[in-house]
Scaffold this active site. Structure first.
Site, PDB file in Angstrom:
ATOM      1  CD  GLU A  18      -2.826  -1.144   2.433  1.00 51.22           C
ATOM      2  OE1 GLU A  18      -3.713  -0.285   2.503  1.00 51.22           O
ATOM      3  OE2 GLU A  18      -2.622  -1.985   3.329  1.00 51.22           O
ATOM      4  CB  SER A 148      -5.538  -0.492  -0.296  1.00 51.38           C
ATOM      5  OG  SER A 148      -5.181   0.512   0.613  1.00 51.38           O
ATOM      6  CE1 TYR A 214      -7.126   4.780  -1.045  1.00 48.66           C
ATOM      7  CE2 TYR A 214      -6.835   2.549  -1.853  1.00 48.66           C
ATOM      8  CZ  TYR A 214      -6.989   3.430  -0.809  1.00 48.66           C
ATOM      9  OH  TYR A 214      -7.009   2.959   0.477  1.00 48.66           O
ATOM     10  NE  ARG A 253     -13.003   2.990   5.882  1.00 47.96           N
ATOM     11  CZ  ARG A 253     -11.881   2.646   5.255  1.00 47.96           C
ATOM     12  NH1 ARG A 253     -10.851   3.468   5.185  1.00 47.96           N
ATOM     13  NH2 ARG A 253     -11.776   1.443   4.708  1.00 47.96           N
ATOM     14  CG  ASP A 255     -14.661  -0.504   5.647  1.00 52.09           C
ATOM     15  OD1 ASP A 255     -14.933   0.690   5.847  1.00 52.09           O
ATOM     16  OD2 ASP A 255     -13.570  -0.890   5.172  1.00 52.09           O
ATOM     17  CD  GLU A 268     -11.241  -4.492   5.794  1.00 51.58           C
ATOM     18  OE1 GLU A 268     -10.059  -4.564   6.205  1.00 51.58           O
ATOM     19  OE2 GLU A 268     -11.547  -4.596   4.592  1.00 51.58           O
ATOM     20  CG  ASN A 270      -9.812  -0.226   7.280  1.00 51.07           C
ATOM     21  OD1 ASN A 270      -9.056  -0.825   6.528  1.00 51.07           O
ATOM     22  ND2 ASN A 270     -11.133  -0.310   7.172  1.00 51.07           N
ATOM     23  N   GLY A 274      -7.192   5.583   5.092  1.00 52.72           N
ATOM     24  CA  GLY A 274      -6.619   6.456   4.080  1.00 52.72           C
ATOM     25  C   GLY A 274      -6.939   7.921   4.329  1.00 52.72           C
TER      26      GLY A 274
END
Length: 304
Positions: A18, A148, A214, A253, A255, A268, A270, A274
């Site tokens: 990443e 990612s 991205y 974060r 999800d 998951e 994070n 990002g």
């Protein structure tokens, strides 16, 4: 706003899969910290042997890791910083290590009452051959310790499954095979004790893959999410529950997806989300009334 710290060391880039995202995220954080009035020293961490001498030379008050993936988000860096006694933004060793490991995260979710899609683990092509006829397609095939969406594939049949496993095994020795959830996807940012507004994601790709995150300008970000106030609160509460279950602290974060019966399923957590111009936490923070410099203040305020 009063500041506990003045000199902030931003560690970014690194050598994980990443890296490119971590470079972009790091530059965003550096610019925002400077605008917020902090003294910033920065290091693209491409040579681990340089880190300790560099920290000794620059003597930062606090470290802001912006290293996505292995050797930055997985507890290794956090352990080193704890050992040398330098405070840092984000989760500690345990929360970072567990959240980075999708398989162990889901094991904890299952035992801790956090709903998550059913799954099996594959460690070889021989394992995949055993499971291929037993699965209920579609499924998602994910390297256990990548972020990612790197190495992730969707499989709608046995042939796609075997191909997806081959690709995922190029990125990790363990592969998570997760039951597909047919429903909308949501993401929730957490900053200290504050839960940011829910974002609904609507990629135009087959799923929310690396390009959708991205590169693509087609991905739709619904903010407000379109949920009722009651459902929005339920998504936020479930996110906090998942975050705490893994021992995460500081910021992150979560999800999630909502299945056809309206039940939430956590995918998951994070621990270093990002921070690029496509990223979700800055979008949610802006909707909450925080520009990027204010978000920097909030993030540094979470450091214990």
């Amino acid at each position: 706003m009063s500041k506990r710290f003045n000199k902030v060391a931003v560690l970014f880039g690194g050598l994980s899969a990443e890296r490119e995202v971590a470079l972009l995220s790091g530059r965003t954080v550096i610019k925002a910290l400077l605008t917020a009035g902090y003294e910033v020293v920065e290091l693209d961490l491409v040579d681990r042997s340089l880190l300790l001498p560099w920290l000794a030379e620059h003597k930062p008050d606090v470290v802001f890791p912006v290293l996505h993936g292995r050797m930055g988000e997985d507890g290794v860096l956090q352990g080193l910083l704890e050992w040398v006694g330098i405070p840092f933004v984000g989760s500690g060793v345990m929360g970072s290590a567990i959240a980075m490991d999708k398989l162990r995260s889901k094991m904890i979710f299952k035992t801790g009452g956090v709903p998550t899609p059913d799954f099996v683990v594959v460690r070889s092509q021989a394992d995949a051959l055993i499971h291929q006829a037993r699965l209920c397609y579609p499924v998602f095939v994910k390297p256990v310790r990548e972020g990612s969406s790197i190495g992730i594939g969707r499989a709608d049949n046995q042939g796609e499954f075997m191909s997806a496993v081959t690709e995922a095994l190029n990125h990790d020795t363990e592969v998570l095979v997760e039951q597909f959830v047919d429903g909308p996807e949501y993401t929730v940012g957490i900053i200290g004790a504050e839960v940011l507004p829910v974002i609904r994601l609507k990629p135009h790709a087959r799923f929310y893959d690396y390009d959708a995150k991205y590169v693509s300008e087609d991905t739709e970000y619904h903010l407000p999410s379109g949920l009722s106030a009651e459902l929005e609160g339920a998504v936020q509460a479930m996110s906090l529950m998942a975050f705490a279950a893994l021992g995460c602290t500081g910021w992150g974060r979560v999800d999630l997806m909502m299945d056809g019966q309206g039940a939430l399923q956590v995918l998951e957590v994070n621990t270093i989300p990002g921070m690029t111009d496509h990223s979700l936490v800055p979008k949610a923070a802006s909707a909450y009334g925080w520009d990027l410099p204010e978000l920097m203040h909030k993030l540094l305020a979470t450091v214990k």
